[in-house]
Scaffold this motif. Structure first.
Motif, PDB file in Angstrom:
ATOM      1  N   TYR A  92      32.737  22.874  -2.767  1.00 28.42           N
ATOM      2  CA  TYR A  92      33.704  22.541  -2.717  1.00 28.42           C
ATOM      3  C   TYR A  92      34.753  23.217  -1.513  1.00 28.42           C
ATOM      4  CZ  TYR A  92      38.627  21.702  -4.595  1.00 28.42           C
ATOM      5  OH  TYR A  92      39.736  21.091  -4.988  1.00 28.42           O
ATOM      6  N   HIS A  93      35.912  22.382  -1.049  1.00 23.60           N
ATOM      7  CA  HIS A  93      36.334  22.752   0.219  1.00 23.60           C
ATOM      8  C   HIS A  93      37.114  23.968   0.105  1.00 23.60           C
ATOM      9  CE1 HIS A  93      40.312  21.371  -0.869  1.00 23.60           C
ATOM     10  NE2 HIS A  93      39.610  20.417  -1.334  1.00 23.60           N
ATOM     11  N   ASP A  94      37.417  24.287  -1.248  1.00 22.82           N
ATOM     12  CA  ASP A  94      38.281  25.428  -1.530  1.00 22.82           C
ATOM     13  C   ASP A  94      37.566  26.421  -2.668  1.00 22.82           C
ATOM     14  OD1 ASP A  94      40.150  27.358  -1.735  1.00 22.82           O
ATOM     15  OD2 ASP A  94      41.218  26.129  -3.421  1.00 22.82           O
ATOM     16  N   PRO A  95      36.336  27.017  -2.005  1.00 24.68           N
ATOM     17  CA  PRO A  95      35.621  27.744  -3.200  1.00 24.68           C
ATOM     18  C   PRO A  95      36.314  28.895  -3.479  1.00 24.68           C
ATOM     19  CG  PRO A  95      34.691  28.194  -0.852  1.00 24.68           C
ATOM     20  CD  PRO A  95      35.850  27.036  -0.903  1.00 24.68           C
ATOM     21  N   THR A  96      35.856  29.440  -4.617  1.00 27.48           N
ATOM     22  CA  THR A  96      36.237  30.823  -5.060  1.00 27.48           C
ATOM     23  C   THR A  96      35.151  31.737  -4.507  1.00 27.48           C
ATOM     24  OG1 THR A  96      36.965  30.101  -7.262  1.00 27.48           O
ATOM     25  CG2 THR A  96      36.068  32.363  -7.305  1.00 27.48           C
ATOM     26  N   VAL A  97      35.817  32.834  -3.921  1.00 28.71           N
ATOM     27  CA  VAL A  97      34.983  33.565  -3.110  1.00 28.71           C
ATOM     28  C   VAL A  97      35.038  35.144  -3.721  1.00 28.71           C
ATOM     29  CG1 VAL A  97      34.946  34.956  -0.892  1.00 28.71           C
ATOM     30  CG2 VAL A  97      35.826  32.598  -0.956  1.00 28.71           C
ATOM     31  N   TYR A  98      33.571  35.488  -3.779  1.00 23.93           N
ATOM     32  CA  TYR A  98      33.404  37.071  -4.530  1.00 23.93           C
ATOM     33  C   TYR A  98      33.120  37.722  -3.048  1.00 23.93           C
ATOM     34  CZ  TYR A  98      30.892  40.873  -6.290  1.00 23.93           C
ATOM     35  OH  TYR A  98      30.291  42.033  -6.712  1.00 23.93           O
TER      36      TYR A  98
ATOM     37  N   GLU B 226      38.424  23.269 -11.624  1.00 21.15           N
ATOM     38  CA  GLU B 226      37.545  22.031 -12.235  1.00 21.15           C
ATOM     39  C   GLU B 226      36.928  21.284 -11.238  1.00 21.15           C
ATOM     40  OE1 GLU B 226      37.752  18.663 -15.689  1.00 21.15           O
ATOM     41  OE2 GLU B 226      39.705  19.731 -15.238  1.00 21.15           O
ATOM     42  N   ALA B 227      37.806  21.034 -10.162  1.00 19.77           N
ATOM     43  CA  ALA B 227      37.252  20.125  -8.897  1.00 19.77           C
ATOM     44  C   ALA B 227      35.960  21.094  -8.414  1.00 19.77           C
ATOM     45  CB  ALA B 227      38.335  20.247  -7.956  1.00 19.77           C
ATOM     46  N   GLU B 228      36.190  22.406  -8.332  1.00 23.14           N
ATOM     47  CA  GLU B 228      35.065  23.210  -7.774  1.00 23.14           C
ATOM     48  C   GLU B 228      33.652  23.172  -8.379  1.00 23.14           C
ATOM     49  OE1 GLU B 228      34.224  28.039  -6.462  1.00 23.14           O
ATOM     50  OE2 GLU B 228      35.792  27.438  -7.667  1.00 23.14           O
TER      51      GLU B 228
ATOM     52  N   ILE C  90      37.746  38.858  -6.210  1.00 24.10           N
ATOM     53  CA  ILE C  90      37.748  37.576  -6.516  1.00 24.10           C
ATOM     54  C   ILE C  90      38.853  37.040  -5.733  1.00 24.10           C
ATOM     55  CG2 ILE C  90      37.714  35.698  -8.281  1.00 24.10           C
ATOM     56  CD1 ILE C  90      34.907  36.964  -8.065  1.00 24.10           C
ATOM     57  N   PHE C  91      38.684  35.864  -5.053  1.00 27.66           N
ATOM     58  CA  PHE C  91      39.736  34.893  -4.420  1.00 27.66           C
ATOM     59  C   PHE C  91      39.544  33.623  -5.143  1.00 27.66           C
ATOM     60  CE2 PHE C  91      39.263  38.399  -1.630  1.00 27.66           C
ATOM     61  CZ  PHE C  91      40.196  38.844  -1.301  1.00 27.66           C
ATOM     62  N   PHE C  92      40.457  33.253  -5.996  1.00 26.99           N
ATOM     63  CA  PHE C  92      40.143  32.017  -6.750  1.00 26.99           C
ATOM     64  C   PHE C  92      40.395  30.691  -5.911  1.00 26.99           C
ATOM     65  CE2 PHE C  92      40.511  34.531 -10.792  1.00 26.99           C
ATOM     66  CZ  PHE C  92      39.336  33.824 -11.509  1.00 26.99           C
ATOM     67  N   SER C  93      39.666  29.909  -6.292  1.00 26.19           N
ATOM     68  CA  SER C  93      40.170  28.346  -5.852  1.00 26.19           C
ATOM     69  C   SER C  93      41.545  28.030  -6.558  1.00 26.19           C
ATOM     70  CB  SER C  93      39.005  27.599  -6.373  1.00 26.19           C
ATOM     71  OG  SER C  93      39.313  26.222  -6.252  1.00 26.19           O
ATOM     72  N   ALA C  94      42.215  27.123  -5.806  1.00 26.02           N
ATOM     73  CA  ALA C  94      43.355  26.502  -6.466  1.00 26.02           C
ATOM     74  C   ALA C  94      43.078  25.467  -7.561  1.00 26.02           C
ATOM     75  CB  ALA C  94      44.265  25.811  -5.309  1.00 26.02           C
ATOM     76  N   ASN C  95      41.753  24.824  -7.571  1.00 27.76           N
ATOM     77  CA  ASN C  95      41.384  23.864  -8.468  1.00 27.76           C
ATOM     78  C   ASN C  95      40.136  23.962  -9.040  1.00 27.76           C
ATOM     79  OD1 ASN C  95      40.438  21.489 -10.042  1.00 27.76           O
ATOM     80  ND2 ASN C  95      41.856  20.331  -8.516  1.00 27.76           N
TER      81      ASN C  95
ATOM     82  N   MET D 297      30.356  36.091  -1.002  1.00 24.05           N
ATOM     83  CA  MET D 297      29.393  35.030  -2.004  1.00 24.05           C
ATOM     84  C   MET D 297      30.308  34.087  -2.536  1.00 24.05           C
ATOM     85  SD  MET D 297      26.959  35.619  -5.098  1.00 24.05           S
ATOM     86  CE  MET D 297      28.192  34.975  -6.503  1.00 24.05           C
ATOM     87  N   ILE D 298      29.720  32.782  -2.486  1.00 22.56           N
ATOM     88  CA  ILE D 298      30.295  31.671  -3.234  1.00 22.56           C
ATOM     89  C   ILE D 298      29.290  30.863  -4.131  1.00 22.56           C
ATOM     90  CG2 ILE D 298      32.060  30.951  -1.838  1.00 22.56           C
ATOM     91  CD1 ILE D 298      30.529  28.667  -0.636  1.00 22.56           C
ATOM     92  N   ASN D 299      29.559  30.468  -5.348  1.00 22.42           N
ATOM     93  CA  ASN D 299      28.656  29.636  -6.190  1.00 22.42           C
ATOM     94  C   ASN D 299      28.493  28.311  -5.350  1.00 22.42           C
ATOM     95  OD1 ASN D 299      28.339  31.563  -8.544  1.00 22.42           O
ATOM     96  ND2 ASN D 299      30.665  31.096  -8.645  1.00 22.42           N
TER      97      ASN D 299
END
Length: 490
Positions: free
Chosen positions: A349-355, A336-338, A329-334, A377-379
């Motif tokens: 979101y422009h900085d999505p959490t990536v699985y 809540e914004a995601e 998992i590569f987490f987003s920096a924000n 994958m991203i949500n």
């Protein structure tokens, strides 16, 4: 007395499990599947010399699969084997933190302390809370129908009901997680479990903090042969029990006489049945297969908010990365914004959490030598008519930039082949309304009670299984839906 016949719509994992359970009960069972293959979302495909599991990639609660073989009087290991993961997942944070989610709770608590400074006692306290929620909810919300009187007459259920105030239903997951931990990285870690059923941790009830217990206590596993071996082994078991599968056979109509199921219409032919079970998304079951009976539609259920969907890039990568594992998992920096982008703006979101799932880490022949198969994958929101082509192009660029920065190497030159799955194709391939992965969302404390029951309240002998109905989405819950249906069917 002639053998009773059960017809099942859809060869998703819940449909296959239901077929097995009804065959064991003595029914003659036939399954009608629109695709040329079984498994629904739990399928596979090859891309040049790379093999990919198309859908679910995390395997927990293996006992629910083993139970089906034992129920049929078979040895599970003759059909299906798997290995437990010592490290469930690798987590990468924007600040450079790399957290290993060890399967051993003590080892993980020590890892958390070393990487975040959170005392190990807080991690243990959190898992005790997660375990308590499981003990209270398991018998009521997961293993039985919420729509059957006898569920509420058992001593286990009554004990659970008396403890419902302990399931933390009136806080959100995020609020509860903030009360346990000070470090934002650890709060984000536990917030992520909302995505396991397509929900929003800033809205979903803290009851869903039961999910970490399922993963940590029962463990995570890798099926030998990949995730698709779950499907293939259960199909083999079903066929050994006499179940007949009809592929490339989309059902046109559920035939109803009065308020009782008569059978199915498939390619112009009527197939009579004593029992019909739909593994198709409940939305499509009513809107498409029961379109002639709108007076029987449960509109309050069909109009509920859907779960999130997914955007998946299947990449053949011409390199190996030793710092990566099976689950990453590569987490987003924000965070809540995601989630605001997904749920409020219906955007990405422009900085999505990536699985990132790489099955070739365990199944080496899933990729050529010195290469890896990346399930990336991203949500994303469910499909409500967005400009997906534009969203996908932007998301791809953001994802490769993120991974390149985190891994210290440009990813694009390493991608030698690619396939894409988005909410539109998820809907068309798996009949999941709006491409939602888990049916309705769980963004309210009443969500568990608002899911469609496993039996029709208006049409006799019509039943439902799979992720769009009770108890919910994901492999373990889909398998439990099959168990609940088999207990309803006489």
């Amino acid at each position: 007395m002639p053998q009773q016949k059960a017809l099942i719509i859809g060869a998703g994992i819940a449909g296959i499990a239901t077929a097995i359970r009804l065959a064991v009960k003595g029914y003659a069972v036939e399954v009608f599947e629109a695709n040329s293959y079984a498994g629904g979302k739990l399928s596979e495909f090859e891309q040049q010399d790379y093999r990919f599991d198309a859908g679910p990639s995390l395997f927990t609660m293996p006992q629910y699969v083993d139970d089906l073989f034992r129920l049929a009087g078979k040895k599970p290991e003759d059909y299906f084997t798997y290995q437990k993961l010592d490290v469930v997942c690798h987590y990468f944070y924007p600040d450079g933190t790399h957290l290993k989610a060890y399967a051993d709770e003590q080892q993980f608590a020590e890892e958390v302390k070393a990487k975040t400074g959170e005392p190990a006692i807080f991690t243990h306290k959190y898992y005790r809370n997660s375990s308590r929620i499981y003990d209270i909810t398991n018998h009521v919300f997961l293993e039985q129908s919420l729509h059957r009187l006898q569920t509420y007459l058992s001593s286990k259920t009554l004990k659970s009901i008396l403890r419902l105030f302990q399931i933390d239903a009136f806080r959100t997951m995020h609020q509860a997680n903030r009360s346990f931990f000070k470090d934002k990285r650890l709060v984000q870690y536990f917030d992520r479990y909302a995505t396991y059923n397509g929900s929003n941790p800033y809205k979903a009830p803290a009851t869903l903090n039961v999910i970490p217990h399922l993963e940590q206590h029962f463990g995570a596993y890798f099926p030998d042969g990949g995730m698709y071996s779950i499907t293939s082994s259960l199909v083999r078991l079903a066929q050994d029990l006499g179940v007949i599968f009809h592929y490339n056979s989309p059902v046109d109509e559920i035939v109803v006489q009065g308020k009782k199921v008569e059978g199915l219409m498939v390619k112009g032919d009527l197939h009579l049945a004593d029992v019909v079970v739909s593994n198709m998304d409940v939305w499509f079951t009513y809107r498409k297969l029961l379109s002639g009976h709108p007076q029987l539609f449960p509109e309050n259920i069909l109009s509920q908010e859907r779960s999130s969907s997914a955007l998946i890039f299947y990449w053949g990568i011409n390199k190996q990365f030793p710092q990566l594992d099976l689950h990453n998992i590569f987490f987003s920096a924000n965070y809540e914004a995601e989630f605001k982008a997904i749920w409020n703006e219906k955007a990405i979101y422009h900085d999505p959490t990536v699985y990132l799932n790489i099955s070739s880490k365990y199944q080496t022949n899933d990729a050529p030598p010195c290469c890896e198969n990346w399930f990336t994958m991203i949500n994303v929101p469910a499909n409500t008519g967005q400009d997906w082509d534009t969203l996908i192009a932007e998301a791809r660029q953001n994802i490769v930039q993120k991974l390149s920065a985190q891994l210290g190497e440009e990813i694009v030159p390493l991608i030698i082949n690619e396939s894409i799955l988005d909410p539109r194709s998820i809907e068309s391939r798996t009949s999941s309304y709006q491409g939602s992965l888990y049916g309705t969302s769980s963004n309210s404390q009443f969500a568990a009670f608002l899911r469609h029951a496993n039996r029709s309240a208006t049409i006799s002998n019509l039943y439902f299984c799979g992720g769009s109905v009770h108890p919910g989405g994901g492999i373990p819950l889909a398998l439990l839906s099959a168990k609940i249906v088999s207990e309803w069917v006489v």
